[in-house]
Design a protein around this motif. Structure first.
Motif: not given
Length: 449
Positions: A132, A145, A172, A174-175
């Motif tokens: 990232e 993401a 993760t 991240d939604e």
């Protein structure tokens, strides 16, 4: 859903084929021209039961494509999966992440719209966050993401494991990524396969911890097998007894010449390195690694002892070269230690393996390759089972004995029974059973070196 799979090695190819079977469109990107040529002809460059049929069916349906052109595949993808190699780095035992980071640099210019980038490769803790960081530096305007989605596939049973997993693990925070990954694995969720969402660090470490635990079970039962031989117990009876305990389970309680393959040796080594770097050493796992290394050496001594204390001038027939059946994988296979040791001590070695010759031949110089177990046995002094291929289980022992010059059968996988071996005229040595006729006491450390 459009998927870009970077890497057509074992994990990438099996995963790409299975995702396309779900109905997703998968473009598999690889730089190896020979591999791509084989794949475009519908031929798998690796041996995995059922994989050729899966490839051909989904290529014919237009759902599975192979290319060396990353740009269009990445630009059109909802999900980009990184399935490049992470081999053990020479010198320090750490996972080599150079292929992962090279792939990240290559995809950066091609990202378009929201994209979920997933590490399928086995990577150390913190790799997803480093990916990232690198992508943010390269594409500050990027909308993406990063997820960790480790695979838990057994070579030889990979398609079954993918289609009927014990769990699917997604790391993760991240939604939006959770929604995409949930849709990606919806065909499995509809079959009641649990899709587990956890933190990225937890997912990354879970893969290493799982493989280290299974490696521990193998080393445990191998040490117990040695004890069984000394006290007159039968390790298979013992393993069956303790395996009935649901807290223990009966998997990976089969004694043999030690573990190998693409995962266990590499992942155990990487976990040890990660633990040391974080000042939290895993001494139990370090012992597992040591026990496994010594196990392979001890098995060569076992063959030597069964041959009367010396193999010089004798012919040894080896059944199986790959690290396990139903694969052509030779990585860290016990045969790579056992065969050269026997050769160094003066033996002539013949080898037969149903699928492993192409991979094994350059790794085992000086051996004679046979087309069948009976051909390997002809004129041999000692017959040794190293890999438990099913076709070896069906071997006519009386026919094999009739072709041999000697009468010793060293069964490192407990493929046969003492009754069958004795009835065929063999002096028989198995693993974890009290030796009746052959002295198999552990070798002095000087001989193990």
């Amino acid at each position: 859903m459009n998927i870009c799979m970077i890497g057509a090695g074992y994990v990438g190819l099996v995963s790409a084929a299975c995702f396309s079977e779900f109905g997703w469109t998968v473009t598999c990107v690889d730089k190896d021209p020979q591999r791509l040529a084989e794949l475009k002809d519908g031929k798998s460059p690796i041996y995995e039961p059922g994989l050729d049929d899966l490839l051909q069916r989904n290529m014919a349906a237009g759902r599975l494509l192979f290319t060396d052109n990353l740009g269009p595949a990445a630009k059109n993808a909802d999900v980009i999966l990184l399935a490049v190699g992470t081999p053990m780095r020479r010198g320090d035992g750490y996972a080599d992440l150079s292929y992962v980071y090279a792939a990240v640099e290559e995809i950066a210019p091609h990202l378009k719209g929201f994209t979920v980038i997933v590490t399928k490769s086995t990577v150390p803790v913190g790799t997803s966050r480093e990916i990232e960081r690198r992508l943010r530096a390269a594409r500050s305007d990027g909308d993406f993401a990063i997820c960790s989605n480790p695979e838990f596939l057994r070579e030889g049973s990979a398609i079954q494991d993918f289609m009927h997993p014990d769990r699917v693990l997604v790391g993760t925070d991240d939604e939006r990524a959770k929604d995409v990954m949930g849709r990606l694995y919806q065909p499995l969720a509809l079959r009641s396969a649990p899709v587990m969402f956890v933190g990225r660090e937890s997912a990354e470490l879970a893969k290493y911890a799982a493989n280290a635990f299974l490696a521990l079970k193998i080393s445990f039962i191998n040490e117990i097998a040695d004890l069984c031989e000394q006290v007159g117990a039968d390790v298979q009876e013992l393993a069956s007894a303790i395996g009935k305990d649901r807290r223990i389970g009966d998997k990976f309680l089969h004694p043999g010449p030690g573990y190998g393959g693409s995962c266990f040796p590499k992942d155990v080594s990487a976990l040890i390195r990660t633990a040391r770097e974080n000042k939290s050493p895993v001494s139990l796992i370090e012992q597992v690694q040591r026990v496994n290394d010594e196990r392979k050496i001890a098995m060569a001594h076992r063959v030597e002892a069964a041959a009367g204390g010396s193999v010089r001038g004798k012919t040894i027939a080896i059944l199986g070269a790959t690290f396990k059946p139903n694969t052509d994988d030779m990585r860290d296979a016990p045969s790579l230690i056992i065969v050269p040791m026997l050769q160094e001590r003066g033996a002539t070695v013949r080898v037969v393996d149903p699928q492993g010759r192409r991979q094994a031949e350059p790794l085992l110089p000086g051996v004679t390759w046979s087309e069948s177990a009976l051909e390997a046995a002809a004129g041999a002094d000692v017959l040794v089972t190293v890999t438990e291929w099913n076709e070896f289980r069906a071997l006519d022992l009386k026919a094999a004995k009739a072709k041999m010059r000697g009468d010793v059968l060293v069964d490192l996988r407990n493929v046969f029974t003492a009754e069958l071996a004795h009835a065929a005229g063999f002096r028989y040595s198995a693993v974890g059973r009290k030796p009746e006729e052959i002295d198999l006491a552990p070798a002095p450390l000087a001989l193990r070196a």
